[in-house]
Scaffold this active site. Structure first.
Site, mmCIF file in Angstrom:
data_model
loop_
_atom_site.group_PDB
_atom_site.id
_atom_site.type_symbol
_atom_site.label_atom_id
_atom_site.label_comp_id
_atom_site.label_asym_id
_atom_site.label_seq_id
_atom_site.Cartn_x
_atom_site.Cartn_y
_atom_site.Cartn_z
ATOM 1 N N HIS A 1 12.386 7.056 27.838
ATOM 2 C CA HIS A 1 13.846 6.982 27.839
ATOM 3 C C HIS A 1 14.305 5.540 27.724
ATOM 4 O O HIS A 1 13.704 4.617 28.287
ATOM 5 C CB HIS A 1 14.416 7.604 29.114
ATOM 6 C CG HIS A 1 15.834 8.038 28.953
ATOM 7 N ND1 HIS A 1 16.886 7.146 28.934
ATOM 8 C CD2 HIS A 1 16.382 9.269 28.774
ATOM 9 C CE1 HIS A 1 18.015 7.806 28.762
ATOM 10 N NE2 HIS A 1 17.736 9.101 28.650
ATOM 11 N N HIS A 2 15.412 5.350 26.996
ATOM 12 C CA HIS A 2 15.948 4.001 26.805
ATOM 13 C C HIS A 2 16.476 3.415 28.113
ATOM 14 O O HIS A 2 16.639 2.194 28.238
ATOM 15 C CB HIS A 2 17.068 4.033 25.760
ATOM 16 C CG HIS A 2 17.144 2.801 24.911
ATOM 17 N ND1 HIS A 2 16.850 1.546 25.384
ATOM 18 C CD2 HIS A 2 17.487 2.626 23.608
ATOM 19 C CE1 HIS A 2 17.003 0.647 24.423
ATOM 20 N NE2 HIS A 2 17.386 1.277 23.333
ATOM 21 N N ALA A 3 16.741 4.238 29.103
ATOM 22 C CA ALA A 3 17.118 3.712 30.414
ATOM 23 C C ALA A 3 15.956 2.990 31.077
ATOM 24 O O ALA A 3 16.147 2.167 31.965
ATOM 25 C CB ALA A 3 17.604 4.839 31.318
#
Length: 472
Positions: A140-142
């Site tokens: 995930h880009h988070a």
């Protein structure tokens, strides 16, 4: 304290995600055949990942929400972490060529990650031509940006084919207990108490930024901020994805950049502009003005535990309107410099405002934008996202198998239906293109057009006399 709150930018990637626009980053690694068979390849890859887990907290932490949504979520150790919930196997149908691999990666890209566990998964893909296999990572880009993803891959892989496990390898640490609801609420209260002062300070900073932009506009008689034309790249996205990969020799790119006093990034921008000019010429209309690409720019400070984003964004004009390849290169070089000058005026406003915005507000705004289909009615801010990530310059190995190709793949979202990401690896420059085929049909043409654009520039350099190249 092992738990850590998401930054504003990390939380924005988390809360801007929708069912049709999962916001994860991916990497596709193609590995040579070692003649061991799929079952043994998978066993060895699993063993290698398991050995590296103690030194990679990024892979063992999950998100916990703050009660009542009063603050951004926090990363905590997952007490029930199970490697087998994250490591999958897949097999390509015959003949196991690029088309089958691209289709498999696209199907993986369509599925959001589970929020109740660490936000990643790896796929071991069997059945490639010649006995090869692939390792496809999805995170995930988070949790990571492009640089963080590259660093994670390097930490998981070996620089020596015959690397042996250390006899004193550290054991996996015991997970620390998650913070109590009372602890999270107390921390949220402290943060909220400082919010009014921080907001007032940020308004003053933004006002100063606006004044600097106004002065720059008056002195140059044009806005430093580029204006994006509306194209088919800016429609609504559905849940469908199309993926295509390509590569060019890094030496060819460097030969072009040396001939025209440019950088590798300038040549990449020019080649992407050439590729998009070819694509738009086949599928619609070539705009009469440059496209605008959001180009992530890495910041110097990075999270110590590897979790999170450390980036800002440049708005770069892509000269797709220019037919001459060398004029495109010169324009891309100047556009890159303009974008840096504009960033110096603006500063890191995106991250600073993201730190102040409520997660609920971000999620609500994205839901309204998506539900009303505003991507089709509002002027686009950018036309696409384009990244250039530096990767390792030497070969890497996974469980004794050499990685022969490495391709990055970024996310797309409503109003920005195409992402082009480039990454260097072992003398090559790999490009990953991902798009929504309902908005951007024929994504597979773009990496081929990128390769053709680099070759076109290389032929011009080869044909030019040294004096012409030096004068340029």
């Amino acid at each position: 304290m092992s738990w850590r709150r998401l930054s504003g930018m990390d939380a924005a990637f988390l809360h801007a995600e929708t069912g049709d626009a999962p916001l994860h980053v991916m990497g596709a690694l193609v590995l040579e055949s070692c003649g061991r068979g799929p079952r043994e390849d998978f066993r060895r890859i699993r063993a290698q990942i398991e050995r590296r887990l103690p030194g990679l907290p990024i892979l063992r932490r999950k998100l916990v929400q703050v009660p009542l949504g009063l603050a951004r979520p926090v990363w905590v150790d997952d007490p029930t972490f199970d490697l087998d919930a994250h490591l999958r196997r897949a097999a390509l149908p015959a003949p196991g060529g690029n088309a089958e691999l691209f289709e498999a990666i696209a199907r993986m890209a369509e599925v959001p990650l589970h929020r109740d566990r660490p936000l990643w998964e790896f796929w071991v893909v069997e059945g490639l031509e010649g006995g090869r296999f692939a390792l496809v990572a999805k995170i995930h880009h988070a949790a990571v940006d492009g640089i963080g993803g590259a660093q994670l891959m390097c930490a998981l892989l070996d620089v020596d084919r015959n690397a042996h496990p250390s006899p004193t390898a550290e054991s996996e640490p015991e997970p620390e207990a998650a913070p109590s609801s009372a602890t999270l609420l107390a921390d949220a209260a402290l943060s909220l108490g400082a919010q009014p002062l921080r907001s007032a300070w940020q308004v003053l900073r933004t006002t100063g930024m606006g004044a600097r932009l106004a002065l720059a506009s008056l002195s140059k008689r044009k806005s430093p901020l580029p204006s994006a034309p509306r194209t088919q790249l800016n429609g609504r996205v559905t849940s469908r994805r199309a993926v295509a990969l390509g590569s060019v020799p890094l030496a060819d790119v460097k030969r072009v950049k040396n001939a025209y006093a440019a950088t590798v990034n300038h040549v990449v921008l020019a080649a992407c502009a050439g590729a998009l000019r070819r694509y738009l010429g086949r599928h619609g209309a070539i705009p009469r003005q440059p496209l605008v690409a959001a180009v992530p720019m890495a910041l110097s400070e990075r999270p110590a535990d590897g979790l999170g984003n450390s980036l800002s964004a440049l708005l770069v004009r892509l000269p797709v309107h220019l037919a001459d390849p060398i004029e495109r290169l010169r324009a891309a070089r100047e556009a890159s410099r303009d974008a840096m000058r504009t960033h110096e005026l603006i500063g890191n406003q995106i991250n600073e405002w993201a730190d102040l915005l409520s997660p609920t507000l971000v999620a609500g705004a994205v839901a309204v934008y998506t539900r009303l289909g505003l991507a089709e009615h509002m002027p686009p801010v950018v036309n696409l996202v384009m990244s250039n990530v530096p990767g390792p310059g030497t070969p890497l190995y996974c469980a004794g198998a050499r990685v022969t190709a490495l391709h990055p793949i970024g996310p797309i979202y409503d109003g920005c239906a195409l992402n082009l990401t480039v990454m260097s690896y072992d003398g090559s420059l790999g490009i990953g293109a991902i798009g929504c085929p309902d908005a951007v049909p024929g994504v597979e043409e773009i990496p081929l057009a990128f390769e053709a654009s680099v070759d076109e520039l290389l032929q011009i350099v080869a044909a030019a006399s040294p004096s012409i190249a030096a004068a340029s």
